[in-house]
Design a protein around this motif. Structure first.
Motif, PDB file in Angstrom:
ATOM      1  N   ALA A   1       0.803  -1.218   0.000  1.00 59.47           N
ATOM      2  CA  ALA A   1       0.000   0.000   0.000  1.00 59.47           C
ATOM      3  C   ALA A   1       0.840   1.275   0.000  1.00 59.47           C
ATOM      4  O   ALA A   1       0.295   2.371  -0.091  1.00 59.47           O
ATOM      5  CB  ALA A   1      -0.925   0.003   1.222  1.00 59.47           C
ATOM      6  N   ARG A   2       2.143   1.160   0.087  1.00 51.56           N
ATOM      7  CA  ARG A   2       2.978   2.351   0.215  1.00 51.56           C
ATOM      8  C   ARG A   2       3.091   3.160  -1.066  1.00 51.56           C
ATOM      9  O   ARG A   2       3.400   4.346  -1.026  1.00 51.56           O
ATOM     10  CB  ARG A   2       4.386   1.954   0.675  1.00 51.56           C
ATOM     11  CG  ARG A   2       4.462   1.490   2.097  1.00 51.56           C
ATOM     12  CD  ARG A   2       5.904   1.216   2.477  1.00 51.56           C
ATOM     13  NE  ARG A   2       6.016   0.636   3.804  1.00 51.56           N
ATOM     14  CZ  ARG A   2       7.166   0.253   4.337  1.00 51.56           C
ATOM     15  NH1 ARG A   2       8.287   0.410   3.646  1.00 51.56           N
ATOM     16  NH2 ARG A   2       7.194  -0.275   5.544  1.00 51.56           N
ATOM     17  N   SER A   3       2.894   2.541  -2.211  1.00 51.55           N
ATOM     18  CA  SER A   3       3.072   3.236  -3.481  1.00 51.55           C
ATOM     19  C   SER A   3       2.099   2.657  -4.497  1.00 51.55           C
ATOM     20  O   SER A   3       1.506   1.598  -4.266  1.00 51.55           O
ATOM     21  CB  SER A   3       4.519   3.078  -3.965  1.00 51.55           C
ATOM     22  OG  SER A   3       4.850   1.712  -4.087  1.00 51.55           O
ATOM     23  N   PRO A   4       1.896   3.367  -5.616  1.00 52.45           N
ATOM     24  CA  PRO A   4       1.009   2.815  -6.653  1.00 52.45           C
ATOM     25  C   PRO A   4       1.443   1.416  -7.062  1.00 52.45           C
ATOM     26  O   PRO A   4       2.630   1.146  -7.252  1.00 52.45           O
ATOM     27  CB  PRO A   4       1.183   3.820  -7.809  1.00 52.45           C
ATOM     28  CG  PRO A   4       1.591   5.098  -7.151  1.00 52.45           C
ATOM     29  CD  PRO A   4       2.435   4.695  -5.980  1.00 52.45           C
TER      30      PRO A   4
ATOM     31  N   PHE B   1      -1.036  -8.932  -4.433  1.00 59.42           N
ATOM     32  CA  PHE B   1      -2.059  -8.481  -3.484  1.00 59.42           C
ATOM     33  C   PHE B   1      -3.240  -9.443  -3.418  1.00 59.42           C
ATOM     34  O   PHE B   1      -3.722  -9.777  -2.326  1.00 59.42           O
ATOM     35  CB  PHE B   1      -2.541  -7.079  -3.878  1.00 59.42           C
ATOM     36  CG  PHE B   1      -3.745  -6.624  -3.117  1.00 59.42           C
ATOM     37  CD1 PHE B   1      -3.628  -6.119  -1.827  1.00 59.42           C
ATOM     38  CD2 PHE B   1      -5.020  -6.709  -3.674  1.00 59.42           C
ATOM     39  CE1 PHE B   1      -4.748  -5.714  -1.114  1.00 59.42           C
ATOM     40  CE2 PHE B   1      -6.140  -6.300  -2.979  1.00 59.42           C
ATOM     41  CZ  PHE B   1      -6.002  -5.797  -1.688  1.00 59.42           C
ATOM     42  N   LEU B   2      -3.714  -9.894  -4.555  1.00 60.09           N
ATOM     43  CA  LEU B   2      -4.948 -10.682  -4.562  1.00 60.09           C
ATOM     44  C   LEU B   2      -4.845 -11.961  -3.729  1.00 60.09           C
ATOM     45  O   LEU B   2      -5.702 -12.197  -2.865  1.00 60.09           O
ATOM     46  CB  LEU B   2      -5.350 -10.990  -6.012  1.00 60.09           C
ATOM     47  CG  LEU B   2      -5.974  -9.805  -6.755  1.00 60.09           C
ATOM     48  CD1 LEU B   2      -6.119 -10.119  -8.241  1.00 60.09           C
ATOM     49  CD2 LEU B   2      -7.324  -9.434  -6.146  1.00 60.09           C
ATOM     50  N   PRO B   3      -3.838 -12.815  -3.914  1.00 58.24           N
ATOM     51  CA  PRO B   3      -3.763 -13.990  -3.030  1.00 58.24           C
ATOM     52  C   PRO B   3      -3.346 -13.638  -1.607  1.00 58.24           C
ATOM     53  O   PRO B   3      -3.632 -14.402  -0.679  1.00 58.24           O
ATOM     54  CB  PRO B   3      -2.714 -14.881  -3.709  1.00 58.24           C
ATOM     55  CG  PRO B   3      -1.908 -13.965  -4.553  1.00 58.24           C
ATOM     56  CD  PRO B   3      -2.837 -12.881  -5.001  1.00 58.24           C
ATOM     57  N   ALA B   4      -2.681 -12.495  -1.416  1.00 59.76           N
ATOM     58  CA  ALA B   4      -2.263 -12.112  -0.064  1.00 59.76           C
ATOM     59  C   ALA B   4      -3.430 -11.633   0.786  1.00 59.76           C
ATOM     60  O   ALA B   4      -3.344 -11.637   2.012  1.00 59.76           O
ATOM     61  CB  ALA B   4      -1.199 -11.019  -0.129  1.00 59.76           C
ATOM     62  N   CYS B   5      -4.532 -11.200   0.148  1.00 58.43           N
ATOM     63  CA  CYS B   5      -5.676 -10.700   0.927  1.00 58.43           C
ATOM     64  C   CYS B   5      -6.758 -11.767   1.051  1.00 58.43           C
ATOM     65  O   CYS B   5      -7.946 -11.508   0.844  1.00 58.43           O
ATOM     66  CB  CYS B   5      -6.230  -9.409   0.327  1.00 58.43           C
ATOM     67  SG  CYS B   5      -6.995  -9.600  -1.295  1.00 58.43           S
ATOM     68  N   ASP B   6      -6.339 -12.956   1.401  1.00 53.60           N
ATOM     69  CA  ASP B   6      -7.269 -14.060   1.642  1.00 53.60           C
ATOM     70  C   ASP B   6      -8.252 -13.649   2.743  1.00 53.60           C
ATOM     71  O   ASP B   6      -7.838 -13.312   3.858  1.00 53.60           O
ATOM     72  CB  ASP B   6      -6.478 -15.287   2.068  1.00 53.60           C
ATOM     73  CG  ASP B   6      -7.338 -16.531   2.211  1.00 53.60           C
ATOM     74  OD1 ASP B   6      -8.563 -16.401   2.323  1.00 53.60           O
ATOM     75  OD2 ASP B   6      -6.774 -17.639   2.222  1.00 53.60           O
TER      76      ASP B   6
ATOM     77  N   ARG C   1      -7.142  -2.148   7.110  1.00 49.72           N
ATOM     78  CA  ARG C   1      -8.280  -1.758   6.256  1.00 49.72           C
ATOM     79  C   ARG C   1      -7.842  -0.737   5.205  1.00 49.72           C
ATOM     80  O   ARG C   1      -8.258  -0.807   4.043  1.00 49.72           O
ATOM     81  CB  ARG C   1      -9.417  -1.202   7.101  1.00 49.72           C
ATOM     82  CG  ARG C   1     -10.192  -2.266   7.869  1.00 49.72           C
ATOM     83  CD  ARG C   1     -11.295  -1.646   8.715  1.00 49.72           C
ATOM     84  NE  ARG C   1     -12.219  -0.860   7.911  1.00 49.72           N
ATOM     85  CZ  ARG C   1     -13.198  -1.379   7.174  1.00 49.72           C
ATOM     86  NH1 ARG C   1     -13.366  -2.697   7.129  1.00 49.72           N
ATOM     87  NH2 ARG C   1     -13.998  -0.606   6.484  1.00 49.72           N
ATOM     88  N   LYS C   2      -6.999   0.202   5.614  1.00 47.18           N
ATOM     89  CA  LYS C   2      -6.514   1.195   4.655  1.00 47.18           C
ATOM     90  C   LYS C   2      -5.694   0.533   3.554  1.00 47.18           C
ATOM     91  O   LYS C   2      -5.854   0.838   2.366  1.00 47.18           O
ATOM     92  CB  LYS C   2      -5.676   2.242   5.380  1.00 47.18           C
ATOM     93  CG  LYS C   2      -5.153   3.340   4.478  1.00 47.18           C
ATOM     94  CD  LYS C   2      -4.361   4.369   5.268  1.00 47.18           C
ATOM     95  CE  LYS C   2      -3.815   5.455   4.344  1.00 47.18           C
ATOM     96  NZ  LYS C   2      -3.028   6.475   5.085  1.00 47.18           N
ATOM     97  N   SER C   3      -4.818  -0.393   3.945  1.00 45.36           N
ATOM     98  CA  SER C   3      -4.002  -1.104   2.953  1.00 45.36           C
ATOM     99  C   SER C   3      -4.880  -1.921   2.011  1.00 45.36           C
ATOM    100  O   SER C   3      -4.663  -1.933   0.789  1.00 45.36           O
ATOM    101  CB  SER C   3      -3.002  -2.024   3.657  1.00 45.36           C
ATOM    102  OG  SER C   3      -2.112  -1.287   4.474  1.00 45.36           O
TER     103      SER C   3
END
Length: 662
Positions: free
Chosen positions: A510-513, A522-527, A548-550
């Motif tokens: 989430a630190r940069s674009p 990101f997708l598999p990491a946000c299980d 939540r922000k990330s």
């Protein structure tokens, strides 16, 4: 020794890199091994061994009680007292299935400050080994210990600090200090013998050896020498003779070896001597072929004497003080003679060092009934030992890279992994190896199969004690890999072991674009399952503002940048989880809607695509069609509220490519 060696141990099935242009990361399949231990198993095996051989130093019981009562113990004892081993064994006792073991490294570049709460996760077991710290380093750490201890308490974690001997400790930390005294040396010696299966008897050599105050490691090494002396001894020899042999093996043999080498003037003799030293204990057939390969590597001229007039292997072995056992395996007649021979050639024939690396790479590709994996690993370890012993870690790192970047067989890649593992486990040079690996993972162009070597090293070696460092190295590999998801899978497996590691990864993303490659991390990491599962503190990651922000930033980028077909399976999993997650299910839906609401000019498209995913998810419900439809209704209500509308009179269109909005 004159046979031509045109077909020696080459592997025609080795994969070749034939593409053009820059190669960033391409990971092959050669190191795929379903039976290969994971980093958890490797770490557990090591700790189990420590627990077996550890003779509890005085103070271990008090340290255990202090750790139970407060979560923190500070061990203070002289060098060689077993402080660090005791710390690791103590932390193993508090492995309750939550959190990870983490060795803190406050002075390394990519480590969090000790005062940073993000350093500690629920149930983590933290080791802060400062036994070799300077007074300046210790003073800097002491300033942060109170903050670290508070985070440990809040997260139900456990922290063991090994403080530098003889340096001061602040008054407010004295309560956690446990004085450690070395255990009895004879007890340590007997414990190691018992683990090795060697019966103990009183012997003058042992009494003399233990008369001096010795570090536990030195006593353990002597016990191992006794074990090896017993294995090499004749049946009529007993414990006293084994101990005398072990004691003699500890003597300085430099002059003796130099005299032997000076006497052996012929190349084949010296090649055989060095080969036996490097492959000590191997079968005579393997020794013979490897010695031939060494001569070939060194471009020695072939022997002209007719085959039947040459010395046989037995005679040649006797010339170098070695011999073959009845089972065909070769040993020197003197214990630990092999180590002295290796050191002599390395120290006094420096021009041999580079060819030795080439020879080892070719030797590990040898096949046959007498070339098991243990033999190949031992050969690599003995070469690595010389690099590390003489402070040439960078040369070993370069060698591992070189082995992996040429067309490489699986044994050669395994050799590269083993070489880097030796470097990482070296107390003096492990830090340098971690830094070199970071540079490779994050910044260097990786050729051949080197990337898969780095994936395995990060996942199975670095992650065992430094999971945060493994996390970021795998992250860089995953965002650069092409044509495979090996690094990504290793990264996902690692964050699955700890909510804290998942939080750190999400924060990093989430630190940069986010680039398309990072979105696919990101997708598999946000299980959604671990995100919505509460930890020991009763809270889930989805309830934390930072997480939540990330997650919102990540999902916003996904909805804006990736095609619906790519992210739909992940959104469907979120919707299925939301159906059965209670109030946290609403948080999952709120987050998806909030991310879509921030998509600016693609806001309407994002809302429509989310609704389309919800309707599609109703066809594969794990909890029944009616409950899935209710989740879709809840999502639609939240979309309407985000648009400032009342309850929708009709559902929005189900297209995912644009058009009207709900």
């Amino acid at each position: 020794m004159s046979e031509h060696i045109s077909t020696w141990v080459e592997n025609p099935q080795a994969p070749m890199h034939t593409g053009s242009g820059d190669l960033y990361v391409t990971i092959g399949t050669q190191l795929q091994d379903p039976d290969r231990p994971t980093f958890r198993r490797l770490a557990d095996d090591h700790l189990a061994w420590l627990k077996k051989v550890l003779v509890a130093p005085a103070g271990m019981g008090a340290a255990r009680h202090k750790l139970t009562d407060t979560g923190t113990a500070i061990l203070d004892g002289p060098p060689g007292s077993g402080r660090t081993s005791m710390a690791r064994v103590l932390l193993r006792e508090y492995d309750l299935g939550a959190g990870v073991f983490h060795e803190l490294l406050p002075d390394e570049e990519d480590e969090l400050s000790l005062s940073n709460p993000a350093l500690v996760g629920t149930g983590d077991r933290l080791l802060l080994d400062l036994s070799a710290a300077t007074a300046v380093q210790w003073a800097a750490v002491r300033a942060d210990l109170s903050a670290l201890r508070k985070a440990v308490q809040e997260h139900h974690a456990h922290l063991v600090v090994v403080m530098p001997y003889g340096l001061p400790l602040d008054p407010d930390l004295q309560y956690y200090r446990i004085k450690i005294d070395p255990p009895d040396g004879l007890q340590v010696f007997r414990r190691h013998l018992r683990i090795h299966g060697v019966p103990y008897e009183p012997a003058p050599t042992v009494t003399a050896f233990l008369a001096e105050s010795r570090p536990i490691r030195e006593i353990a090494d002597f016990a191992d020498l006794v074990r090896r002396a017993r294995e090499a001894a004749s049946t009529e020899e007993g414990f006293a003779q084994w101990c005398e042999t072990a004691c003699k093996a500890r003597d300085d043999r430099r002059v003796e070896i130099a005299t032997l080498v000076a006497r052996l003037r012929e190349g084949p003799q010296r090649a055989l001597l060095l080969t036996v030293a490097m492959l000590h204990g191997a079968h005579a057939d393997s020794i013979h072929r490897a010695a031939q390969l060494l001569l070939h590597t060194l471009k020695s001229p072939p022997e002209e004497q007719p085959l039947l007039e040459r010395k046989d292997v037995a005679e040649r072995l006797s010339e170098i003080s070695a011999g073959a056992e009845p089972d065909g395996h070769v040993h020197f007649t003197e214990l630990d003679y092999d180590a002295a021979v290796r050191a002599h050639f390395w120290d006094h024939m420096p021009d041999l060092r580079q060819p030795l690396g080439t020879w080892v790479a070719r030797s590990v590709e040898s096949s046959g009934p007498y070339v098991p994996r243990e033999l190949r690993n031992g050969l690599v370890a003995r070469l690595a030992e010389q690099y590390l012993r003489t402070g040439r870690g960078e040369g070993l790192a370069f060698l591992a890279e070189n082995w992996s970047t040429t067309p490489a067989s699986r044994p050669r890649l395994e050799a590269a992994v083993h070489a880097l593992t030796c470097g990482l486990n070296d107390p003096a040079q492990g830090r340098n190896f971690r830094q070199w690996i970071y540079q490779w993972c994050a910044h260097r162009q990786l050729k051949g199969e080197f990337a898969q070597v780095l994936v395995q090293v990060c996942a199975d070696v670095i992650a065992a004690s430094h999971p945060d460092q493994a996390l970021f190295r795998l992250y860089h590999l995953a965002r650069r890999e092409q044509g495979t998801t090996r690094a990504l899978q290793a990264l996902v497996d690692l964050v699955a072991t700890s909510g804290r590691l998942r939080r750190r990864l999400l924060d990093r993303l989430a630190r940069s674009p986010l680039s398309p490659a990072e979105l696919r991390i990101f997708l598999p990491a946000c299980d959604p399952d671990p995100l919505s599962t509460p930890y020991d503190n009763g809270h889930a990651l989805i309830e934390e503002n930072g997480a939540r922000k990330s997650l919102t930033n990540g999902w916003r980028a996904v909805l804006k940048e990736l095609p619906h077909a790519e992210w739909h399976p992940y959104a469907q999993r979120w919707l299925h989880t939301a159906t059965d997650a209670g109030h946290r299910g609403d948080l999952l839906l709120d987050l998806l809607v909030g991310a879509a609401d921030r998509c600016e000019d693609r806001r309407g498209t994002a809302f429509a695509a989310l609704y389309a995913s919800a309707r599609a998810a109703e066809r594969t419900p794990p909890h029944g069609t009616a409950r899935a439809a209710a989740t879709t209704d809840r999502l639609l209500q939240k979309i309407s509220a985000a648009q400032g509308l009342g309850l929708p009179a009709a559902p929005p269109p189900t297209t995912s490519s644009g058009g009207s909005t709900p």
